[in-house]
Design a protein around this motif. Structure first.
Motif, PDB file in Angstrom:
ATOM      1  N   ALA A  15       0.835  -1.205   0.000  1.00  0.00           N
ATOM      2  CA  ALA A  15       0.000   0.000   0.000  1.00  0.00           C
ATOM      3  C   ALA A  15       0.866   1.250   0.000  1.00  0.00           C
ATOM      4  CB  ALA A  15      -0.937  -0.015   1.206  1.00  0.00           C
ATOM      5  N   ARG A  16       1.922   1.247   0.805  1.00  0.00           N
ATOM      6  CA  ARG A  16       2.819   2.405   0.832  1.00  0.00           C
ATOM      7  C   ARG A  16       3.525   2.585  -0.516  1.00  0.00           C
ATOM      8  NH1 ARG A  16       4.183   0.045   5.881  1.00  0.00           N
ATOM      9  NH2 ARG A  16       6.245  -0.551   5.095  1.00  0.00           N
ATOM     10  N   ALA A  20       3.210   5.835  -3.037  1.00  0.00           N
ATOM     11  CA  ALA A  20       4.364   6.542  -3.592  1.00  0.00           C
ATOM     12  C   ALA A  20       4.284   6.580  -5.112  1.00  0.00           C
ATOM     13  CB  ALA A  20       5.659   5.859  -3.141  1.00  0.00           C
ATOM     14  N   GLY A  21       3.828   5.469  -5.711  1.00  0.00           N
ATOM     15  CA  GLY A  21       3.654   5.434  -7.161  1.00  0.00           C
ATOM     16  C   GLY A  21       2.630   6.444  -7.635  1.00  0.00           C
ATOM     17  N   HIS A  22       1.577   6.646  -6.840  1.00  0.00           N
ATOM     18  CA  HIS A  22       0.561   7.639  -7.187  1.00  0.00           C
ATOM     19  C   HIS A  22       1.151   9.047  -7.225  1.00  0.00           C
ATOM     20  CE1 HIS A  22      -3.510   5.472  -6.317  1.00  0.00           C
ATOM     21  NE2 HIS A  22      -2.672   4.726  -6.996  1.00  0.00           N
ATOM     22  N   PHE A  82     -10.237   1.140  -2.427  1.00  0.00           N
ATOM     23  CA  PHE A  82     -11.175   1.950  -3.213  1.00  0.00           C
ATOM     24  C   PHE A  82     -10.589   3.333  -3.492  1.00  0.00           C
ATOM     25  CE2 PHE A  82     -14.847   4.636  -4.045  1.00  0.00           C
ATOM     26  CZ  PHE A  82     -15.592   3.838  -4.900  1.00  0.00           C
ATOM     27  N   ALA A  83      -9.935   3.919  -2.487  1.00  0.00           N
ATOM     28  CA  ALA A  83      -9.308   5.231  -2.668  1.00  0.00           C
ATOM     29  C   ALA A  83      -8.230   5.169  -3.739  1.00  0.00           C
ATOM     30  CB  ALA A  83      -8.710   5.720  -1.348  1.00  0.00           C
ATOM     31  N   PHE A  84      -7.444   4.085  -3.745  1.00  0.00           N
ATOM     32  CA  PHE A  84      -6.407   3.929  -4.766  1.00  0.00           C
ATOM     33  C   PHE A  84      -7.011   3.874  -6.165  1.00  0.00           C
ATOM     34  CE2 PHE A  84      -3.118   1.777  -1.793  1.00  0.00           C
ATOM     35  CZ  PHE A  84      -2.623   3.021  -1.426  1.00  0.00           C
ATOM     36  N   ASN A 301       5.016  -8.219  -0.603  1.00  0.00           N
ATOM     37  CA  ASN A 301       4.912  -6.957   0.127  1.00  0.00           C
ATOM     38  C   ASN A 301       3.549  -6.716   0.767  1.00  0.00           C
ATOM     39  OD1 ASN A 301       7.551  -5.632  -0.121  1.00  0.00           O
ATOM     40  ND2 ASN A 301       7.157  -5.798  -2.311  1.00  0.00           N
ATOM     41  N   VAL A 302       2.679  -7.717   0.702  1.00  0.00           N
ATOM     42  CA  VAL A 302       1.429  -7.661   1.458  1.00  0.00           C
ATOM     43  C   VAL A 302       1.687  -8.415   2.751  1.00  0.00           C
ATOM     44  CG1 VAL A 302      -1.012  -8.247   1.535  1.00  0.00           C
ATOM     45  CG2 VAL A 302       0.027  -7.574  -0.631  1.00  0.00           C
ATOM     46  N   ASP A 303       1.688  -7.713   3.862  1.00  0.00           N
ATOM     47  CA  ASP A 303       2.037  -8.313   5.150  1.00  0.00           C
ATOM     48  C   ASP A 303       0.861  -9.123   5.670  1.00  0.00           C
ATOM     49  OD1 ASP A 303       4.550  -6.921   5.146  1.00  0.00           O
ATOM     50  OD2 ASP A 303       3.397  -5.114   5.611  1.00  0.00           O
ATOM     51  N   CYS A 304       0.772 -10.364   5.244  1.00  0.00           N
ATOM     52  CA  CYS A 304      -0.390 -11.185   5.593  1.00  0.00           C
ATOM     53  C   CYS A 304      -0.195 -11.863   6.957  1.00  0.00           C
ATOM     54  CB  CYS A 304      -0.619 -12.240   4.533  1.00  0.00           C
ATOM     55  SG  CYS A 304      -1.094 -11.555   2.941  1.00  0.00           S
TER      56      CYS A 304
END
Length: 304
Positions: A15-16, A20-22, A82-84, A301-304
């Motif tokens: 998510a981070r 940053a990509g956004h 959803f925001a992304f 990178n998804v901390d499951c």
């Protein structure tokens, strides 16, 4: 889907990274629009961007809950995903118009030649579709569901309850949209109906006016109330439809209807005369590349 001990809920590493990509995407888009002399009416995009910002704040607050429930990721990460999607869609619109304003040479001759090598003649296909109005109407309806599917992706995947598939979908949508925009900027296409000079069964008047207008410089204002998709090869409609369908594979009651709907959508891109067949094949290759990238860089990178 249970969370591992110590899992980061909400703003995990992926998510981070996407956030940053956004920022990079937005800065590059703003710089490109300014350099090309485009007047982007950002005030008309303010409401959805404000909503996305509020969702990100609420997601941050909700992620601080200490509940041990495996469902505690649903609210914060559903809001964040959803925001992304909202921000990605908003920023991509002026980005594609900047790509058109670059006025790079169109590659329709190459795309038409590739179709010919496969024995495909899009005008003949579109003429056959036009002769079957019921089919043409069904194809149009399926094609027109795409924007709604994009907006419903995050809430539906949250309800399905598969956290990794939610973020896989968000990853693929970002990768596929950014790549298709880059391809459009470097190698634009006027689409099959323009190259061959026939009428698509899908409405294309706005596409033609905006594609030609921004390439020639006759149009310079990007108004979010009056925009349309300009990307042809690869087709983001096809790539997105494949991604959205694949993300629901853990629940057959959603997956099967989506297979039927999005198979129709994908077929519509060619049967309507809106795209070359090679556009759709390039989209399949793009999704395959995104899948490989997801397994290597996204999922870990998804901390499951």
């Amino acid at each position: 889907m249970p969370l591992a001990a110590g899992a980061v809920v909400g703003w995990h590493r992926l998510a981070r990274g996407l956030a940053a990509g956004h920022v990079v995407f937005a800065v590059v888009t703003l710089a490109a629009c300014t350099a090309l002399g485009l007047d982007v009416r950002w005030r008309n995009a303010a409401p959805p961007l404000i909503v996305a910002g509020v969702m990100a704040v609420l997601a941050t607050i909700a992620a601080r809950r200490t509940s041990a429930s495996p469902l505690r990721w649903m609210v914060p990460e559903g809001l964040l995903a959803f925001a992304f999607i909202v921000v990605l869609c908003i920023v991509s619109l002026p980005a594609q118009y900047a790509g058109a304003a670059l006025a790079r040479p169109a590659i329709d001759a190459w795309l038409a030649a590739a179709d010919a090598l496969m024995g495909v003649h899009v005008p003949s296909i579109a003429a056959w579709t036009r002769a079957h109005p019921t089919l043409a109407h069904a194809l149009t309806l399926a094609y027109d569901t795409f924007a709604l599917q994009i907006l419903l992706a995050a809430p539906v995947l949250v309800l399905i309850g598969h956290r990794l598939h939610l973020w896989e979908c968000i990853w693929h949508l970002h990768v596929c949209l950014v790549v298709t925009l880059l391809c459009f900027a470097l190698w634009p296409a006027a689409c099959a109906f323009t190259w061959y000079g026939f009428e698509s069964t899908l409405p294309q008047q706005m596409f033609t006016a905006h594609f030609d207008g921004f390439r020639s410089g006759a149009l310079r204002v990007v108004d979010f109330r009056n925009v349309t998709g300009l990307v042809s090869a690869p087709s983001f409609h096809v790539a997105g439809a494949l991604v959205l369908t694949w993300a629901t594979r853990s629940r057959l009651w959603v997956f099967v209807p989506l297979v039927l709907l999005n198979a129709t959508l994908c077929v519509a891109t060619v049967l309507s005369g809106a795209h070359y067949l090679v556009d759709t094949l390039l989209s399949v290759l793009l999704v395959a590349a995104s899948l490989i990238a997801w397994r290597r860089w996204g999922a870990p990178n998804v901390d499951c």
